[in-house]
Design a protein around this motif. Structure first.
Motif, PDB file in Angstrom:
ATOM      1  N   TRP A 126       0.852  -1.189   0.000  1.00 23.22           N
ATOM      2  CA  TRP A 126       0.000   0.000   0.000  1.00 23.22           C
ATOM      3  C   TRP A 126       0.895   1.248   0.000  1.00 23.22           C
ATOM      4  CZ3 TRP A 126      -4.475  -1.289   4.023  1.00 23.22           C
ATOM      5  CH2 TRP A 126      -5.314  -2.259   3.454  1.00 23.22           C
ATOM      6  N   GLU A 134       0.290   3.778   3.125  1.00 23.60           N
ATOM      7  CA  GLU A 134      -0.985   3.712   3.840  1.00 23.60           C
ATOM      8  C   GLU A 134      -0.922   2.513   4.785  1.00 23.60           C
ATOM      9  OE1 GLU A 134      -4.376   4.584   1.535  1.00 23.60           O
ATOM     10  OE2 GLU A 134      -5.791   3.905   3.055  1.00 23.60           O
ATOM     11  N   ARG A 135      -1.178   2.777   6.051  1.00 20.10           N
ATOM     12  CA  ARG A 135      -1.098   1.744   7.093  1.00 20.10           C
ATOM     13  C   ARG A 135       0.305   1.141   7.176  1.00 20.10           C
ATOM     14  NH1 ARG A 135      -5.205   4.126   9.170  1.00 20.10           N
ATOM     15  NH2 ARG A 135      -7.062   4.035   7.875  1.00 20.10           N
ATOM     16  N   ASN A 174      -0.266   1.122  -3.863  1.00 24.51           N
ATOM     17  CA  ASN A 174      -1.489   1.132  -3.053  1.00 24.51           C
ATOM     18  C   ASN A 174      -2.745   0.906  -3.907  1.00 24.51           C
ATOM     19  OD1 ASN A 174      -3.427   1.692  -1.135  1.00 24.51           O
ATOM     20  ND2 ASN A 174      -2.677   3.756  -0.642  1.00 24.51           N
ATOM     21  N   VAL A 175      -3.678   0.143  -3.336  1.00 22.98           N
ATOM     22  CA  VAL A 175      -4.965  -0.055  -4.032  1.00 22.98           C
ATOM     23  C   VAL A 175      -5.742   1.253  -4.162  1.00 22.98           C
ATOM     24  CG1 VAL A 175      -5.340  -2.500  -3.552  1.00 22.98           C
ATOM     25  CG2 VAL A 175      -5.973  -0.809  -1.816  1.00 22.98           C
ATOM     26  N   ASN A 176      -5.485   2.188  -3.261  1.00 19.19           N
ATOM     27  CA  ASN A 176      -6.048   3.533  -3.443  1.00 19.19           C
ATOM     28  C   ASN A 176      -5.119   4.261  -4.413  1.00 19.19           C
ATOM     29  OD1 ASN A 176      -8.209   3.230  -1.621  1.00 19.19           O
ATOM     30  ND2 ASN A 176      -6.882   3.714   0.114  1.00 19.19           N
ATOM     31  N   LYS A 256      -9.313  -1.879  -6.764  1.00 19.21           N
ATOM     32  CA  LYS A 256     -10.246  -1.531  -5.683  1.00 19.21           C
ATOM     33  C   LYS A 256     -11.243  -0.566  -6.314  1.00 19.21           C
ATOM     34  CE  LYS A 256     -10.423   0.952  -1.220  1.00 19.21           C
ATOM     35  NZ  LYS A 256      -9.678   1.387  -0.031  1.00 19.21           N
ATOM     36  N   GLU A 260     -14.826   2.814  -0.518  1.00 14.24           N
ATOM     37  CA  GLU A 260     -14.261   3.928   0.249  1.00 14.24           C
ATOM     38  C   GLU A 260     -13.900   5.105  -0.652  1.00 14.24           C
ATOM     39  OE1 GLU A 260     -11.112   1.917   2.508  1.00 14.24           O
ATOM     40  OE2 GLU A 260     -12.581   1.482   4.067  1.00 14.24           O
ATOM     41  N   ARG A 293     -11.011  -6.680  -5.993  1.00 12.28           N
ATOM     42  CA  ARG A 293     -11.256  -6.789  -4.547  1.00 12.28           C
ATOM     43  C   ARG A 293     -12.746  -6.740  -4.205  1.00 12.28           C
ATOM     44  NH1 ARG A 293      -8.907  -2.834  -1.146  1.00 12.28           N
ATOM     45  NH2 ARG A 293      -8.076  -4.238   0.419  1.00 12.28           N
ATOM     46  N   PHE A 295     -13.926  -5.703  -1.293  1.00 13.79           N
ATOM     47  CA  PHE A 295     -14.092  -4.826  -0.129  1.00 13.79           C
ATOM     48  C   PHE A 295     -15.034  -3.669  -0.499  1.00 13.79           C
ATOM     49  CE2 PHE A 295     -12.004  -1.614   2.833  1.00 13.79           C
ATOM     50  CZ  PHE A 295     -12.508  -2.179   3.988  1.00 13.79           C
ATOM     51  N   LYS A 334     -11.155 -10.287   1.665  1.00  9.84           N
ATOM     52  CA  LYS A 334     -10.525 -10.157   2.987  1.00  9.84           C
ATOM     53  C   LYS A 334     -10.968 -11.319   3.874  1.00  9.84           C
ATOM     54  CE  LYS A 334      -9.807  -5.167   3.183  1.00  9.84           C
ATOM     55  NZ  LYS A 334      -9.710  -3.960   4.014  1.00  9.84           N
ATOM     56  N   ASP A 339     -12.968  -5.898   8.589  1.00 15.34           N
ATOM     57  CA  ASP A 339     -11.715  -5.298   8.143  1.00 15.34           C
ATOM     58  C   ASP A 339     -10.548  -5.655   9.063  1.00 15.34           C
ATOM     59  OD1 ASP A 339      -9.954  -3.815   6.711  1.00 15.34           O
ATOM     60  OD2 ASP A 339     -10.757  -1.860   7.261  1.00 15.34           O
ATOM     61  N   GLU A 367      -2.410  -2.995  11.102  1.00 16.21           N
ATOM     62  CA  GLU A 367      -3.273  -1.815  11.223  1.00 16.21           C
ATOM     63  C   GLU A 367      -4.117  -1.837  12.496  1.00 16.21           C
ATOM     64  OE1 GLU A 367      -5.885  -1.233   7.885  1.00 16.21           O
ATOM     65  OE2 GLU A 367      -6.946   0.422   8.855  1.00 16.21           O
ATOM     66  N   TYR A 368      -4.804  -2.938  12.726  1.00 18.55           N
ATOM     67  CA  TYR A 368      -5.680  -3.053  13.907  1.00 18.55           C
ATOM     68  C   TYR A 368      -5.080  -3.964  14.967  1.00 18.55           C
ATOM     69  CZ  TYR A 368      -9.291  -0.937  10.992  1.00 18.55           C
ATOM     70  OH  TYR A 368     -10.016  -0.082  10.193  1.00 18.55           O
ATOM     71  N   HIS A 502      -6.139   4.142  14.266  1.00 22.24           N
ATOM     72  CA  HIS A 502      -6.351   2.727  14.586  1.00 22.24           C
ATOM     73  C   HIS A 502      -5.335   2.127  15.551  1.00 22.24           C
ATOM     74  CE1 HIS A 502      -8.776   2.432  10.571  1.00 22.24           C
ATOM     75  NE2 HIS A 502      -9.317   3.231  11.460  1.00 22.24           N
TER      76      HIS A 502
END
Ligand code: GCV
Length: 652
Positions: A126, A134-135, A174-176, A256, A260, A293, A295, A334, A339, A367-368, A502
Motif C-alpha cells: 500500500w 498507507e497503514r 497502493n490499491v487507493n 479496488k 471507500e 477486490r 471490499f 478479505k 476489516d 493496522e488493527y 487505529h
C-alpha cells in the motif's frame, strides 16, 4: 550486515557463518552443477549466486536437476541435489537447502518434497508514490521517493527475501490509486517499472500494478469510465496494449473499485462483474489477470440504522454474480467480513462463491493489531482462517481448500497479504514483526505448516539463541495474538480504536460515525444482533455454520459479541458473567503484556544490541498501550453497566 543500512533478516549468511566459526567463508568451495536446466535462465543464475553466498565455506557440490515429474513450482531436495520441473521450483528448492543448512542440518540429513499449496502467493504494497505508506509502520516506502521509483541494491535484497519464502507475485502500489500512481501505466514510468519488474523476474516474481478504474477520465480525458461504453473500452484496449509493449512480463492489475470513495462501475449502474470482465477480456491476450477486490460496502451509514450491516455487504454485492466472472478474473476477499480485526468470523464469501476464482486477502501490516509496536504474531490467526470448514461441498471444503483451487478446480487461486514493510533498518518496524512477513510466505507456500513450526524456523534463522531462549521466544510469539486480543476489544466485537489512526483505545471512537463499525453497547449489554432476528448476516453461511452462529448458546464464545447483543449478566461457559469476563480479560491481557516485556529482558546480550534495543523500546510502548486499553475499556463498561468488579480491583 549493518554497513548496508538494512538488515538481512532471515538470510544473514555472514552472521550464521560467523556463529558456525567460518569466519572467512570462501564462495569458491561451493560448486554448482546444472543438469537439464538452461544455465542462462535468470532464475537459475540467481539460485547459483545464492547458493554460493549462503553455503560459502562448505566444501560441497550442489546439483540442480530438471525433473519434469515434479509439480509446478515444487521441488525435491535429497542431500545436495535439488530437483524441480521449472526454474521457480529450483529456486525454492535451493532456498530450502539453504534454510536447512542455516538451521544446522547436515547435508546427509536433508530430504524434502514439496509442491506449493497455492498457485498465487502475493504481497500487496500500500505504498504511495510520494514515499508514504498507507497503514505503514516501518518507515517510508523503499520503492518510491518523491514520486520517483527507486531500484537499487535494497530492491534486490527485498526480491531475494520474497523468493526465499515462496512469494511469486507483488503489487507495488497502493490499491487507493491516486495522484502520480495513476501515471504508473504511462510513459512517465514505464522504464522504471520495467527495471523493477526485471529485478523481480530474476527471483521468479511477477510484478502487478494497482489500477485506477477512472484512468480513462484522469489519463484519457474521457468524460466517463463506464465499463460498457465503447469509447471507454477502446481507450483501455489501446492503453493495455501500450502497457504490455513496455512491460511484457506484467502479471496484471489489482483493482479496488466502488470502495471507500474509489471510482467503479456502480456510478454507471453497472455491476462489479461488468467492470472486472471488461478489463479481464482486454488483458487476456497478453496473459494478464485481473484481481478484483470484494471490499465493497456503504461507508456513509447512519449509525441509527440497525438493519444495514457492513458485515453483509461483500456477500450481498458479490454472491449474486457468482459464475459471471471470466476465466482470468479472480476475486480477492478479505479474511473477515469487516476489516482485519483481531478476531472476526471468516468471510462467508469464501466458499460462498462456488463458480468464481477467489483468493484470500490477509493483512500482515498491523493496522488493527498493534502497529508493529505491540507484539502480535498473526500466523495462528491465519491457520484458523485456513482451517475453517465452510461446508460448501462434501470434503475439501476448508478455506485452505477453497483458496488453493482444490475445491472447485480453479487454476487461479491463492493468498495475498497486505505487507508490513518499509525502509526502516529492520524492514518491519519491530524486529519481531518480521515473523509475520516470513510466516505469511511460508504458509502461503505450504498451508500444512503449523504456526509453531514457522515461528521456530524464523527464530532459528534470525537469531542465534540457545535452546531455552529459542523456546521462550517461540512461546512469546505464539501467545501474543491472544494477549493482544485480551486487552483490546472483547469477544469478536472489534474496533474501539482511535479513529483513523487505529492504534490505542477509543471505545466510542467509531460508534456514531458513518463507517458501519458499531458495538451497540447500552446500559444492559453489548454486541450486534446479526441473527435471523437481527441483520440476518449469520444466514449467509452454509448450514450448520448458520445455525451455530445464530444461537448464542452454540456460537463460539470468542465471536459471541459479533453475532449477538448480550446482557452484561449473561453467563459464559466458564461461569463468569460477560461483564466479569471483560474486566478479567483486560486485567489479564495487560499483565501478560507486562510479562512479555519482562521476559524480553533475558535476551539482553543474546541478540544484537540493535535488536535488543528495538524490541525493548516496542515492548515499553506495548505495555503503556495495554494499560490504556485496560483502563479505558474497563471504566467504560463499569460506568455503562454499573456492575462492580467481583474481585474489587480498582477501575479508573
Ligand atoms: C487501502 C481499510 C484501511 C484503509 C484501506 C482499506 C482497504 O479501510 O483502513 O487504509 O485502504 O481498508 O483495504 O482498501
Amino acid at each position: 550486515m549493518a554497513n548496508k543500512g538494512w538488515s538481512q533478516l532471515w538470510l544473514d549468511y555472514e552472521e550464521k557463518q560467523k556463529a558456525a566459526g567460518k569466519a572467512c567463508a570462501d564462495q569458491e568451495t561451493v560448486e554448482v552443477k546444472i543438469d537439464g536446466f538452461n544455465a542462462d535462465c535468470r532464475i537459475i543464475k540467481s539460485a547459483v549466486k545464492e547458493l554460493k553466498r549462503a553455503l560459502a565455506g562448505d566444501a560441497v557440490k550442489v546439483t540442480l536437476a530438471k525433473n519434469e515429474k515434479i509439480a509446478k513450482e515444487g521441488y525435491v531436495v535429497d542431500k545436495n541435489v535439488v530437483s524441480a520441473s521449472d526454474c521457480r521450483g529450483a529456486l525454492y528448492g535451493v532456498f530450502h537447502l539453504i534454510r536447512a543448512r542455516l538451521m544446522g542440518q547436515e547435508y546427509a540429513d536433508i530430504a524434502a518434497d514439496h509442491a506449493p499449496s497455492n498457485p498465487l502467493r502475493m504481497m500487496n504494497h500500500w505504498d504511495n508514490m510520494d514515499g508514504s505508506i498507507e497503514r505503514g509502520y516501518s518507515g517510508r516506502s523503499f520503492f518510491y521517493v518523491n514520486d520517483e521509483i527507486v531500484v537499487d541494491e535494497r530492491t534486490v535484497d527485498y526480491a531475494r527475501f520474497m523468493a526465499s519464502i515462496g512469494i511469486n507475485g507483488i503489487v507495488i502500489n497502493n490499491v487507493n490509486v491516486k495522484w502520480a500512481a495513476t501515471d504508473l501505466i504511462t510513459t512517465r514510468f514505464f522504464d522504471k517499472v520495467k527495471e523493477l519488474s526485471d529485478v523481480f523476474e530474476d527471483y521468479g516474481i511477477r510484478l502487478y500494478l494497482s489500477l485506477n478504474f477512472a484512468s480513462p477520465i484522469e489519463l484519457g480525458g474521457l468524460p466517463i469510465c463506464d465499463p460498457l461504453d465503447e469509447s471507454v473500452i477502446n481507450w483501455w484496449k489501446d492503453k493495455i496494449k501500450e502497457v504490455y509493449d513496455h512491460l511484457p512480463n506484467l502479471g496484471g492489475f489489482l483493482v479496488k473499485a466502488d470502495s471507500e470513495g474509489r471510482p467503479g462501475p456502480f456510478t454507471y449502474g453497472r455491476t462489479q462483474a461488468d467492470g472486472a470482465n471488461m478489463l479481464g477480456d482486454i488483458i487476456a491476450p497478453y496473459g494478464g489477470i485481473i484481481i478484483w477486490r470484494c471490499f465493497v460496502y456503504n461507508c456513509t451509514q447512519d449509525w441509527r440504522d440497525t438493519k444495514t450491516d457492513r458485515a453483509r455487504a461483500g456477500y450481498d454485492y458479490f454472491k449474486g454474480l457468482d459464475g459471471e466472472y471470466h476465466e482470468n478474473v479472480i476475486l480477492q476477499i478479505k479474511n473477515g467480513p469487516m476489516d482485519f480485526q483481531i478476531r472476526e468470523p471468516i468471510s462467508p464469501l469464501l466458499g460462498g462463491l462456488t463458480k468464481t476464482n477467489q483468493m484470500l486477502e490477509v493483512q500482515i501490516a498491523q493496522e488493527y493489531t498493534g502497529h508493529q509496536i505491540d507484539l502480535c504474531y498473526l500466523i495462528p490467526m491465519f491457520k484458523e482462517i485456513l482451517g475453517f470448514k465452510t461446508y460448501c461441498k462434501e470434503g475439501a471444503d476448508t478455506v485452505a481448500d477453497v483458496v488453493s483451487g482444490r475445491t472447485m478446480g480453479n487454476k487461479l487461486a491463492g493468498m495475498a497479504a497486505v505487507i508490513n514493510t518499509g525502509n526502516d533498518f529492520n524492514w518491519t518496524g519491530n524486529d519481531l514483526a518480521a515473523a509475520n512477513l516470513y510466516g505469511f510466505g511460508r504458509l502461503a507456500y505450504d498451508t500444512d505448516l503449523s504456526a509453531e513450526e514457522i515461528a521456530r524456523e524464523w527464530v532459528r534463522l534470525t537469531f542465534n539463541l540457545d535452546a531455552e531462549l529459542e523456546d521462550k521466544l517461540v512461546d512469546m510469539l505464539l501467545r501474543s495474538r491472544e494477549i493482544y486480543e485480551k486487552y483490546t476489544s472483547p469477544l469478536g466485537i472489534g474496533w474501539m480504536v482511535t479513529p483513523h489512526d487505529h492504534y490505542g483505545p477509543s471505545v466510542d471512537g467509531y460508534e456514531y460515525s458513518r463507517w458501519g463499525t458499531y458495538h451497540r453497547a447500552d446500559h444492559l449489554g453489548l454486541g450486534v444482533d446479526r441473527t435471523d432476528k437481527g441483520t440476518g448476516y449469520a444466514q449467509q453461511y452454509y448450514s450448520p455454520n448458520a445455525e451455530m452462529y445464530n444461537d448464542p448458546n452454540t456460537c463460539p464464545e470468542n465471536l459471541l459479541l459479533f453475532f449477538h447483543h448480550i446482557p452484561y449478566t449473561w453467563k459464559l461457559k466458564s461461569g463468569q458473567s460477560l461483564i466479569q469476563y471483560i474486566y478479567d480479560s483486560h486485567f489479564e491481557g495487560c499483565k501478560e503484556a507486562e510479562e512479555l516485556a519482562e521476559t524480553w529482558k533475558e535476551f539482553e546480550g543474546k541478540v544484537s544490541e540493535r535488536s535488543f534495543a528495538n524490541v525493548s523500546e516496542r515492548f515499553g510502548r506495548q505495555v503503556y498501550n495495554a494499560r490504556e486499553w485496560r483502563d479505558q475499556v474497563n471504566s467504560y463498561f463499569y460506568r455503562k453497566s454499573g456492575i462492580e468488579d467481583e474481585k474489587g480491583r480498582e477501575i479508573y
